[in-house]
Design a protein around this motif. Structure first.
Motif, short mmCIF file in Angstrom:
data_model
loop_
_atom_site.label_atom_id
_atom_site.label_comp_id
_atom_site.label_asym_id
_atom_site.label_seq_id
_atom_site.Cartn_x
_atom_site.Cartn_y
_atom_site.Cartn_z
N SER A 91 142.75 51.93 -47.74
CA SER A 91 143.78 50.94 -47.39
C SER A 91 143.36 49.51 -47.71
O SER A 91 144.19 48.62 -47.79
CB SER A 91 144.17 51.06 -45.92
N LEU A 103 148.30 50.62 -54.02
CA LEU A 103 148.64 50.36 -52.61
C LEU A 103 150.09 49.90 -52.44
O LEU A 103 150.68 50.12 -51.38
CB LEU A 103 147.68 49.33 -52.02
N ARG A 142 150.09 55.54 -53.37
CA ARG A 142 149.24 55.35 -52.18
C ARG A 142 148.99 56.70 -51.50
O ARG A 142 147.86 57.03 -51.16
CB ARG A 142 149.88 54.35 -51.22
#
Length: 167
Positions: free
Chosen positions: A31, A66, A72
């Motif tokens: 992340s 992301l 993602r």
């Protein structure tokens, strides 16, 4: 699915190199945008060197990953596996490498494992290259015991098998 992922990077050949490397190696993007294998962080400079691009290309690629929901989810959940192929002989295990005429054909793994079972060998690991990433994909079978020579002949008789190698 792989082609859909790579298509998101069409027109960006350097980023496509990075995406292919990440997929081939099973590297994740966490992340924070760091490339990782499990919890081990891999510096973007190392990824760039291996992909033959500038580090900033890796940064831009992870940022794009992301920002895209599909990318993602894929890159936060992909996992690499440990292959026993190169250490199996040291451990007294058998190694069979099989190349086929067309990796898209159905039933190849079933046919091969049936032959292995007839020789009463346990399969410790079975790994196939994804034909999307490899021009010459192979199936590698690691068995609990060395491979008897006559089994190679039986495997070569299977439909669609181009070559069989034991190590």
């Amino acid at each position: 699915m792989w082609s859909e992922i790579v298509d998101k990077f069409k027109g960006m050949p350097s980023q496509e190199k990075v995406i292919r490397l990440l997929l081939e190696r099973g590297f994740q993007v966490n992340s924070e945008g760091h490339v990782v294998s499990g919890k081990v962080e891999i510096p973007h400079t190392q990824i760039a060197k291996d992909a033959g691009v500038d580090r900033r290309v890796v940064d831009a690629t992870t940022e794009m990953i992301l920002k895209d929901d599909t990318l993602r989810r894929v890159f936060q959940n992909i996992r690499s596996i440990a292959s026993l192929k190169d250490v199996a002989p040291l451990l007294g295990l058998g190694v069979i490498i099989i190349r086929v005429d067309n990796a898209q054909n159905v039933g190849i793994i079933n046919a091969v494992t049936n032959v292995v079972a007839r020789y009463n060998l346990s399969i410790r690991q079975a790994v196939t290259d994804d034909p999307f990433f490899s021009d010459d994909p192979a199936m590698t079978i690691i068995t609990g015991d060395p491979i008897p020579g006559e089994m190679v002949s039986d495997l070569k008789k299977l439909k669609g098998i181009r070559s069989v190698t034991i190590q």
